[in-house]
Scaffold this motif. Structure first.
Motif, mmCIF file in Angstrom:
data_model
loop_
_atom_site.group_PDB
_atom_site.id
_atom_site.type_symbol
_atom_site.label_atom_id
_atom_site.label_comp_id
_atom_site.label_asym_id
_atom_site.label_seq_id
_atom_site.Cartn_x
_atom_site.Cartn_y
_atom_site.Cartn_z
ATOM 1 N N PHE A 1 4.345 -11.687 -0.860
ATOM 2 C CA PHE A 1 4.725 -10.352 -1.335
ATOM 3 C C PHE A 1 5.191 -10.398 -2.790
ATOM 4 C CE2 PHE A 1 5.954 -8.743 3.171
ATOM 5 C CZ PHE A 1 4.632 -8.471 3.445
ATOM 6 N N ARG A 2 5.911 -11.450 -3.162
ATOM 7 C CA ARG A 2 6.417 -11.548 -4.523
ATOM 8 C C ARG A 2 5.302 -11.744 -5.534
ATOM 9 N NH1 ARG A 2 9.708 -16.021 -4.793
ATOM 10 N NH2 ARG A 2 9.307 -16.594 -2.659
ATOM 11 N N HIS A 3 4.190 -12.314 -5.081
ATOM 12 C CA HIS A 3 3.061 -12.532 -5.975
ATOM 13 C C HIS A 3 2.040 -11.405 -5.925
ATOM 14 C CE1 HIS A 3 4.591 -16.716 -5.513
ATOM 15 N NE2 HIS A 3 4.496 -16.625 -6.825
ATOM 16 N N ASP A 4 2.123 -10.569 -4.916
ATOM 17 C CA ASP A 4 1.144 -9.485 -4.779
ATOM 18 C C ASP A 4 1.890 -8.235 -4.312
ATOM 19 O OD1 ASP A 4 -0.929 -7.755 -4.236
ATOM 20 O OD2 ASP A 4 -2.103 -9.197 -3.073
ATOM 21 N N HIS A 5 2.344 -7.433 -5.261
ATOM 22 C CA HIS A 5 3.153 -6.250 -4.943
ATOM 23 C C HIS A 5 2.350 -5.208 -4.179
ATOM 24 C CE1 HIS A 5 6.208 -8.071 -7.310
ATOM 25 N NE2 HIS A 5 5.506 -8.000 -8.422
ATOM 26 N N LEU A 6 1.053 -5.151 -4.415
ATOM 27 C CA LEU A 6 0.203 -4.223 -3.661
ATOM 28 C C LEU A 6 0.197 -4.605 -2.176
ATOM 29 C CD1 LEU A 6 -1.765 -1.856 -3.508
ATOM 30 C CD2 LEU A 6 -3.616 -3.465 -4.052
ATOM 31 N N GLN A 7 0.081 -5.897 -1.898
ATOM 32 C CA GLN A 7 0.115 -6.373 -0.509
ATOM 33 C C GLN A 7 1.443 -6.014 0.148
ATOM 34 O OE1 GLN A 7 -2.185 -7.471 1.372
ATOM 35 N NE2 GLN A 7 -1.050 -8.277 3.086
ATOM 36 N N PHE A 8 2.523 -6.131 -0.598
ATOM 37 C CA PHE A 8 3.850 -5.760 -0.082
ATOM 38 C C PHE A 8 3.877 -4.283 0.303
ATOM 39 C CE2 PHE A 8 8.218 -4.192 -1.276
ATOM 40 C CZ PHE A 8 8.872 -4.692 -0.153
ATOM 41 N N GLY A 9 3.386 -3.436 -0.582
ATOM 42 C CA GLY A 9 3.368 -2.000 -0.312
ATOM 43 C C GLY A 9 2.498 -1.642 0.876
ATOM 44 N N LEU A 10 1.353 -2.284 0.984
ATOM 45 C CA LEU A 10 0.454 -2.016 2.119
ATOM 46 C C LEU A 10 1.075 -2.474 3.436
ATOM 47 C CD1 LEU A 10 -2.973 -3.035 0.539
ATOM 48 C CD2 LEU A 10 -2.165 -0.712 1.053
ATOM 49 N N ALA A 11 1.663 -3.659 3.430
ATOM 50 C CA ALA A 11 2.291 -4.183 4.644
ATOM 51 C C ALA A 11 3.477 -3.313 5.058
ATOM 52 C CB ALA A 11 2.741 -5.627 4.419
ATOM 53 N N LEU A 12 4.246 -2.861 4.086
ATOM 54 C CA LEU A 12 5.380 -1.990 4.372
ATOM 55 C C LEU A 12 4.908 -0.662 4.950
ATOM 56 C CD1 LEU A 12 8.434 -1.623 4.245
ATOM 57 C CD2 LEU A 12 8.160 -0.830 1.884
ATOM 58 N N GLY A 13 3.834 -0.116 4.397
ATOM 59 C CA GLY A 13 3.271 1.123 4.929
ATOM 60 C C GLY A 13 2.786 0.959 6.360
ATOM 61 N N ASP A 14 2.128 -0.159 6.658
ATOM 62 C CA ASP A 14 1.667 -0.427 8.024
ATOM 63 C C ASP A 14 2.852 -0.534 8.986
ATOM 64 O OD1 ASP A 14 -0.943 -0.448 7.115
ATOM 65 O OD2 ASP A 14 -1.136 -2.648 7.160
ATOM 66 N N LEU A 15 3.888 -1.245 8.545
ATOM 67 C CA LEU A 15 5.079 -1.408 9.383
ATOM 68 C C LEU A 15 5.715 -0.048 9.680
ATOM 69 C CD1 LEU A 15 7.302 -3.417 10.568
ATOM 70 C CD2 LEU A 15 8.483 -2.993 8.407
ATOM 71 N N ARG A 16 5.901 0.749 8.648
ATOM 72 C CA ARG A 16 6.543 2.052 8.820
ATOM 73 C C ARG A 16 5.701 2.986 9.675
ATOM 74 N NH1 ARG A 16 9.314 3.203 2.879
ATOM 75 N NH2 ARG A 16 10.980 1.667 3.147
ATOM 76 N N ALA A 17 4.394 2.930 9.543
ATOM 77 C CA ALA A 17 3.521 3.784 10.363
ATOM 78 C C ALA A 17 3.653 3.415 11.840
ATOM 79 C CB ALA A 17 2.071 3.656 9.902
ATOM 80 N N ALA A 18 3.657 2.125 12.145
ATOM 81 C CA ALA A 18 3.806 1.684 13.533
ATOM 82 C C ALA A 18 5.154 2.110 14.095
ATOM 83 C CB ALA A 18 3.641 0.164 13.626
ATOM 84 N N PHE A 19 6.207 1.950 13.300
ATOM 85 C CA PHE A 19 7.540 2.321 13.773
ATOM 86 C C PHE A 19 7.653 3.830 13.954
ATOM 87 C CE2 PHE A 19 8.638 -1.971 13.373
ATOM 88 C CZ PHE A 19 9.869 -2.161 13.972
ATOM 89 N N ALA A 20 7.077 4.603 13.051
ATOM 90 C CA ALA A 20 7.122 6.061 13.190
ATOM 91 C C ALA A 20 6.460 6.489 14.488
ATOM 92 C CB ALA A 20 6.435 6.727 11.989
ATOM 93 N N LEU A 21 5.309 5.935 14.781
ATOM 94 C CA LEU A 21 4.570 6.294 15.994
ATOM 95 C C LEU A 21 5.364 5.977 17.253
ATOM 96 C CD1 LEU A 21 1.815 7.078 17.378
ATOM 97 C CD2 LEU A 21 1.328 4.623 17.309
ATOM 98 N N HIS A 22 5.841 4.753 17.349
ATOM 99 C CA HIS A 22 6.496 4.318 18.589
ATOM 100 C C HIS A 22 7.916 4.855 18.733
ATOM 101 C CE1 HIS A 22 3.081 2.026 19.788
ATOM 102 N NE2 HIS A 22 3.067 1.400 18.622
ATOM 103 N N LEU A 23 8.650 4.982 17.646
ATOM 104 C CA LEU A 23 9.988 5.563 17.751
ATOM 105 C C LEU A 23 9.916 7.036 18.117
ATOM 106 C CD1 LEU A 23 11.849 3.839 14.778
ATOM 107 C CD2 LEU A 23 12.033 3.304 17.226
ATOM 108 N N ALA A 24 8.916 7.746 17.603
ATOM 109 C CA ALA A 24 8.740 9.151 17.988
ATOM 110 C C ALA A 24 8.449 9.261 19.472
ATOM 111 C CB ALA A 24 7.610 9.782 17.176
#
Length: 155
Positions: free
Chosen positions: A101-124
């Motif tokens: 993640f520290r070497h590829d900020h785009l990868q960090f953002g994409l992974a964070l978006g995937d994580l948040r999408a999964a959590f939004a779905l299941h927590l809802a």
């Protein structure tokens, strides 16, 4: 609330009972814990990678404990397992010490978006199933505000 027998006495015809937490209790604990996880809703910056991976580790540990408490074979346990899998995937994508993640900020953002999408779905879904209110930050994760939706102004 379910109870389980903790002891029996034959001559006195007695029994000891213990309150066993149900899935409702587990679901409520999960919502309280997740409402304090800024990884899921706070602004993240390229210097936050290590802290985010550490938070994902803490989420995984917590979810493992809650999966043990959930009733086997029920939807809550399945959803918690999927949340834990999403957190594990985020950690794996970050690599050792979040170096990827520290070497590829785009990868960090994409992974964070995937994580948040999964959590939004299941927590809802958990909130809906157990009729739980979402704290403000979690509600923003589950029901993000549409930036294009603004009240029309009269000319």
């Amino acid at each position: 609330m379910p109870y389980r027998v903790t002891g029996l006495s034959v001559l006195n015809f007695g029994a000891g009972w213990e309150r066993v937490p149900g899935d409702e209790d587990v679901a409520a604990r999960v919502m309280i814990f997740m409402a304090d996880r800024r990884l899921l809703f706070g602004d993240r910056h390229h210097s936050d990678e290590r802290e985010c991976v550490g938070s994902a580790h803490a989420i995984r540990r917590f979810l493992t404990e809650q999966i043990i408490e959930a009733k086997p074979g029920k939807t809550l346990g399945q959803r918690l397992t999927l949340l834990r899998e999403a957190a594990r995937n985020f950690v794996d994508r970050g690599g050792s010490d979040a170096a990827d993640f520290r070497h590829d900020h785009l990868q960090f953002g994409l992974a964070l978006g995937d994580l948040r999408a999964a959590f939004a779905l299941h927590l809802a879904a958990i909130a809906e199933e157990f009729d739980l209110d979402l704290e403000y930050e979690l509600a923003r994760l589950v029901f993000p505000e549409d930036e294009d939706e603004t009240e029309p102004t009269e000319a």
